[in-house]
Design a protein around this motif. Structure first.
Motif, PDB file in Angstrom:
ATOM      1  N   ALA A  92       0.823  -1.209   0.000  1.00  0.00           N
ATOM      2  CA  ALA A  92       0.000   0.000   0.000  1.00  0.00           C
ATOM      3  C   ALA A  92       0.857   1.260   0.000  1.00  0.00           C
ATOM      4  CB  ALA A  92      -0.937   0.006   1.221  1.00  0.00           C
ATOM      5  N   ILE A  93       2.080   1.168   0.485  1.00  0.00           N
ATOM      6  CA  ILE A  93       2.984   2.327   0.471  1.00  0.00           C
ATOM      7  C   ILE A  93       3.303   2.712  -0.970  1.00  0.00           C
ATOM      8  CG2 ILE A  93       5.395   2.976   0.913  1.00  0.00           C
ATOM      9  CD1 ILE A  93       5.111   1.792   3.691  1.00  0.00           C
ATOM     10  N   ASP A  94       3.725   1.750  -1.798  1.00  0.00           N
ATOM     11  CA  ASP A  94       4.020   2.044  -3.200  1.00  0.00           C
ATOM     12  C   ASP A  94       2.770   2.536  -3.930  1.00  0.00           C
ATOM     13  OD1 ASP A  94       6.727   1.534  -3.303  1.00  0.00           O
ATOM     14  OD2 ASP A  94       6.536  -0.478  -4.130  1.00  0.00           O
ATOM     15  N   LEU A  95       1.666   1.840  -3.732  1.00  0.00           N
ATOM     16  CA  LEU A  95       0.470   2.121  -4.521  1.00  0.00           C
ATOM     17  C   LEU A  95      -0.202   3.421  -4.140  1.00  0.00           C
ATOM     18  CD1 LEU A  95      -1.094  -1.416  -4.771  1.00  0.00           C
ATOM     19  CD2 LEU A  95      -0.254  -0.026  -6.645  1.00  0.00           C
ATOM     20  N   SER A  96      -0.414   3.649  -2.851  1.00  0.00           N
ATOM     21  CA  SER A  96      -1.136   4.857  -2.450  1.00  0.00           C
ATOM     22  C   SER A  96      -0.329   6.102  -2.762  1.00  0.00           C
ATOM     23  CB  SER A  96      -1.497   4.799  -0.961  1.00  0.00           C
ATOM     24  OG  SER A  96      -0.337   4.769  -0.149  1.00  0.00           O
ATOM     25  N   PHE A  97       0.974   6.045  -2.588  1.00  0.00           N
ATOM     26  CA  PHE A  97       1.847   7.161  -2.943  1.00  0.00           C
ATOM     27  C   PHE A  97       1.744   7.440  -4.437  1.00  0.00           C
ATOM     28  CE2 PHE A  97       6.661   8.326  -3.307  1.00  0.00           C
ATOM     29  CZ  PHE A  97       6.329   9.632  -3.598  1.00  0.00           C
ATOM     30  N   PHE A  98       1.940   6.394  -5.237  1.00  0.00           N
ATOM     31  CA  PHE A  98       1.904   6.558  -6.691  1.00  0.00           C
ATOM     32  C   PHE A  98       0.565   7.114  -7.165  1.00  0.00           C
ATOM     33  CE2 PHE A  98      -0.052   3.685  -9.972  1.00  0.00           C
ATOM     34  CZ  PHE A  98       0.187   4.517 -11.064  1.00  0.00           C
ATOM     35  N   MET A  99      -0.527   6.570  -6.670  1.00  0.00           N
ATOM     36  CA  MET A  99      -1.825   6.955  -7.222  1.00  0.00           C
ATOM     37  C   MET A  99      -2.275   8.328  -6.744  1.00  0.00           C
ATOM     38  SD  MET A  99      -3.953   3.444  -7.814  1.00  0.00           S
ATOM     39  CE  MET A  99      -4.066   2.946  -6.126  1.00  0.00           C
ATOM     40  N   TYR A 100      -2.009   8.674  -5.497  1.00  0.00           N
ATOM     41  CA  TYR A 100      -2.397  10.010  -5.048  1.00  0.00           C
ATOM     42  C   TYR A 100      -1.527  11.104  -5.669  1.00  0.00           C
ATOM     43  CZ  TYR A 100      -6.013   8.808  -1.681  1.00  0.00           C
ATOM     44  OH  TYR A 100      -7.185   8.395  -1.101  1.00  0.00           O
ATOM     45  N   MET A 101      -0.259  10.801  -5.906  1.00  0.00           N
ATOM     46  CA  MET A 101       0.626  11.817  -6.460  1.00  0.00           C
ATOM     47  C   MET A 101       0.454  11.987  -7.964  1.00  0.00           C
ATOM     48  SD  MET A 101       2.413  13.446  -4.213  1.00  0.00           S
ATOM     49  CE  MET A 101       3.519  14.207  -5.383  1.00  0.00           C
ATOM     50  N   ASN A 102      -0.152  11.022  -8.643  1.00  0.00           N
ATOM     51  CA  ASN A 102      -0.135  11.046 -10.103  1.00  0.00           C
ATOM     52  C   ASN A 102      -1.501  11.049 -10.770  1.00  0.00           C
ATOM     53  OD1 ASN A 102       2.920  10.636 -10.817  1.00  0.00           O
ATOM     54  ND2 ASN A 102       2.497   9.210  -9.160  1.00  0.00           N
ATOM     55  N   THR A 103      -2.566  10.957  -9.990  1.00  0.00           N
ATOM     56  CA  THR A 103      -3.911  11.027 -10.564  1.00  0.00           C
ATOM     57  C   THR A 103      -4.511  12.405 -10.314  1.00  0.00           C
ATOM     58  OG1 THR A 103      -4.887  10.107  -8.531  1.00  0.00           O
ATOM     59  CG2 THR A 103      -4.354   8.560 -10.299  1.00  0.00           C
ATOM     60  N   PRO A 104      -5.269  12.935 -11.247  1.00  0.00           N
ATOM     61  CA  PRO A 104      -5.898  14.246 -11.047  1.00  0.00           C
ATOM     62  C   PRO A 104      -7.016  14.149 -10.028  1.00  0.00           C
ATOM     63  CG  PRO A 104      -6.683  13.256 -13.084  1.00  0.00           C
ATOM     64  CD  PRO A 104      -5.616  12.339 -12.556  1.00  0.00           C
ATOM     65  N   SER A 105      -7.214  15.209  -9.273  1.00  0.00           N
ATOM     66  CA  SER A 105      -8.289  15.204  -8.269  1.00  0.00           C
ATOM     67  C   SER A 105      -9.659  15.110  -8.929  1.00  0.00           C
ATOM     68  CB  SER A 105      -8.195  16.443  -7.381  1.00  0.00           C
ATOM     69  OG  SER A 105      -8.200  17.631  -8.157  1.00  0.00           O
ATOM     70  N   GLU A 106      -9.804  15.710 -10.109  1.00  0.00           N
ATOM     71  CA  GLU A 106     -11.073  15.622 -10.837  1.00  0.00           C
ATOM     72  C   GLU A 106     -11.158  14.258 -11.525  1.00  0.00           C
ATOM     73  OE1 GLU A 106     -13.304  17.960 -10.424  1.00  0.00           O
ATOM     74  OE2 GLU A 106     -11.819  19.052  -9.208  1.00  0.00           O
ATOM     75  N   GLY A 107     -12.200  13.510 -11.222  1.00  0.00           N
ATOM     76  CA  GLY A 107     -12.355  12.184 -11.799  1.00  0.00           C
ATOM     77  C   GLY A 107     -11.525  11.117 -11.117  1.00  0.00           C
ATOM     78  N   ARG A 108     -10.994  11.423  -9.946  1.00  0.00           N
ATOM     79  CA  ARG A 108     -10.093  10.477  -9.282  1.00  0.00           C
ATOM     80  C   ARG A 108     -10.804   9.180  -8.893  1.00  0.00           C
ATOM     81  NH1 ARG A 108      -6.751  13.318  -5.102  1.00  0.00           N
ATOM     82  NH2 ARG A 108      -5.096  13.309  -6.676  1.00  0.00           N
ATOM     83  N   ASP A 109     -12.048   9.243  -8.472  1.00  0.00           N
ATOM     84  CA  ASP A 109     -12.743   8.041  -8.012  1.00  0.00           C
ATOM     85  C   ASP A 109     -12.670   6.917  -9.045  1.00  0.00           C
ATOM     86  OD1 ASP A 109     -13.418   9.068  -5.596  1.00  0.00           O
ATOM     87  OD2 ASP A 109     -15.565   9.281  -5.992  1.00  0.00           O
ATOM     88  N   GLU A 110     -13.007   7.238 -10.272  1.00  0.00           N
ATOM     89  CA  GLU A 110     -13.054   6.219 -11.318  1.00  0.00           C
ATOM     90  C   GLU A 110     -11.656   5.730 -11.682  1.00  0.00           C
ATOM     91  OE1 GLU A 110     -12.557   4.652 -15.217  1.00  0.00           O
ATOM     92  OE2 GLU A 110     -12.167   6.782 -14.833  1.00  0.00           O
ATOM     93  N   ILE A 111     -10.730   6.671 -11.829  1.00  0.00           N
ATOM     94  CA  ILE A 111      -9.358   6.307 -12.214  1.00  0.00           C
ATOM     95  C   ILE A 111      -8.707   5.469 -11.121  1.00  0.00           C
ATOM     96  CG2 ILE A 111      -7.057   7.219 -12.701  1.00  0.00           C
ATOM     97  CD1 ILE A 111      -8.421   9.683 -13.908  1.00  0.00           C
ATOM     98  N   TYR A 112      -8.878   5.895  -9.890  1.00  0.00           N
ATOM     99  CA  TYR A 112      -8.242   5.230  -8.746  1.00  0.00           C
ATOM    100  C   TYR A 112      -8.715   3.777  -8.643  1.00  0.00           C
ATOM    101  CZ  TYR A 112      -5.894   5.614  -4.159  1.00  0.00           C
ATOM    102  OH  TYR A 112      -5.040   5.489  -3.095  1.00  0.00           O
ATOM    103  N   ALA A 113     -10.036   3.581  -8.709  1.00  0.00           N
ATOM    104  CA  ALA A 113     -10.586   2.232  -8.598  1.00  0.00           C
ATOM    105  C   ALA A 113     -10.114   1.346  -9.746  1.00  0.00           C
ATOM    106  CB  ALA A 113     -12.113   2.302  -8.574  1.00  0.00           C
TER     107      ALA A 113
END
Length: 455
Positions: free
Chosen positions: A315-336
């Motif tokens: 979760a350290i690698d993944l949560s860091f990568f996804m929060y730092m690199n996904t846009p806040s707009e539309g994040r729900d769909e991209i993140y999942a």
């Protein structure tokens, strides 16, 4: 500490010949050139490029190598965890990745799966290095990939193909950690013992994580208290309660929360601790290189900079990568979607390796193991520790959103006086409320997905 001149002499007297030999007996060296690299990318490292002009069977070949040394005084190296970070980075190239190659080899699979992850490594050594004095030093020589068309991604958010390439890289990396534990437990235990622990807490209260997360919490709560009414207007009451609970438990010592994530996730008494393995640790867009096809879509990716290598939850690698690199707009769909794609890459690689070892594992045992790493179990584990990524955003996102001048000054202050008032002031102000609002959106996303439930 080695000087720039000692480093240049080491390249000339030792590395040129060591690297040149790698091209075989039919190669001759026509010429070479060493240059110092400058820029923010090496703020904890001294970087050089070595250009070799070779003649191999009457054909001219040019090879460019990036060479990385530790920099700074002994005090800086201690306070910035350089001795730990550089030791672990060398360990990744010298021990972990070769062990993964061996797992693939005994499984009768192509070792290219590992060698395609990273640039070719010509030399990796940590400790007392002949030619660099009596101090602990680090030397890493890697193929420079610019000539092969690899490049860093954009400074801000990544496109979908770039994001998917990143989960496609890190999923198999984690899977081979799991596979090594299952198939070669003695090797796995040796690798785990070889990693130098890098706690987030310190006895002095003045180490790098103390400094960075002190500013991060100061900045977040200054913005939150100033804009609370507006920020909570469209949120349920539980969100405000979660923010206050975070403040009450961790404001005085923010690093204790990071340390809980690092250690609780791998503790022997935790039923989901099998999701702990060897991490990149700093899996972010500035630590991967992309290659693009004719359609301008990613068709190759390699990871660099293993200095934050850890043994802990993925979760350290993944949560860091996804929060730092996904846009806040539309994040729900991209993140999942990225979480599911990551798991698919991970579980497919794990199953491929395990089923290639029928003498070690029966089909029933493989099925049992794959069930332990199912998406449902992975997602429940991830939920417990994914707030890590939001914490990293608190301190790191302003650096990425700041202008070049402020970033250069902040980097200089970090090098020279990270405990000073100027560093704290600029860290609080860089990128302004634009960064503060993006951080707040990250925290809100984490709350809405249950990532603050166990804090």
């Amino acid at each position: 500490m080695s000087t720039q001149q000692q480093q240049l002499d080491f390249i000339e007297r030792h590395l040129v010949f060591k690297i040149f030999k790698d091209f075989g007996p039919r190669a001759s060296l026509d010429s070479h050139k060493v240059e110092c690299s400058t820029g923010l990318d090496g703020f904890m490292s001294a970087l050089y490029t070595l250009k070799l002009d070779l003649i191999i069977e009457d054909r001219v070949k040019t090879e460019v190598i990036l060479i990385k040394f530790m920099k700074g005084t002994e005090e800086f190296r201690e306070n910035s965890n350089s001795y730990i970070q550089f030791a672990n980075e060398i360990f990744a190239y010298a021990e972990i990745l070769p062990a993964y190659e061996n797992v693939l080899r005994i499984s009768h699979l192509e070792v290219d799966l590992v060698t395609n992850w990273v640039p070719k490594c010509y030399f990796a050594k940590f400790g007392q290095v002949e030619g660099l004095g009596n101090s602990r030093e680090s030397v890493l020589a890697l193929k420079h990939l610019k000539g092969d068309g690899y490049q860093l991604g954009p400074r801000l958010t990544l496109r979908r193909d770039q994001l998917e390439a990143m989960v496609g890289l890190v999923g198999p990396f984690h899977a081979l950690g799991y596979a090594t534990k299952i198939l070669q437990p003695q090797v796995y235990n040796r690798l785990r013992a070889g990693i130098v622990d890098m706690p987030f807490v310190s006895s002095s209260g003045k180490a790098i994580f103390d400094v960075l997360y002190r500013v991060a919490f100061d900045r977040f709560y200054e913005f939150y208290d100033r804009q609370k009414e507006q920020l909570l207007k469209d949120s349920d009451a539980g969100f405000g309660d979660a923010i206050e609970r975070l403040r009450e438990k961790y404001f005085e010592n923010p690093t204790q929360l990071l340390e809980w994530i690092r250690t609780a996730s791998r503790a022997d008494d935790q039923p989901d601790n099998h999701f702990a393995t060897f991490l990149h640790g700093d899996y972010n867009r500035n630590n991967v290189l992309f290659h693009y096809g004719d359609d301008d879509k990613v068709d190759g990716i390699k990871a660099i900079d293993f200095q934050e290598l850890r043994f802990s939850t993925t979760a350290i690698d993944l949560s860091f990568f996804m929060y730092m690199n996904t846009p806040s707009e539309g994040r729900d769909e991209i993140y999942a979607d990225l979480l599911k794609k990551y798991h698919t890459h991970m579980i497919n690689t794990l199953e491929l390796v395990l089923r290639r070892n029928p003498d070690e594992l029966s089909d029933d045992r493989v099925n049992e193991l794959l069930n332990e790493y199912s998406f449902e179990r992975f997602n429940a584990h991830f939920k417990r520790f994914a707030f890590y990524g939001a914490l990293v955003c608190m301190h790191f996102l302003p650096w990425l959103l700041g202008n070049e001048k402020d970033c250069a000054r902040l980097s200089h202050l970090f090098d020279t006086d990270m405990h000073g008032s100027d560093f704290h002031k600029l860290s609080m102000e860089i990128a302004g409320d634009e960064a503060n609002l993006e951080i707040f959106k990250t925290v809100r996303h984490a709350y809405e997905h249950g990532y603050m439930d166990e804090i």
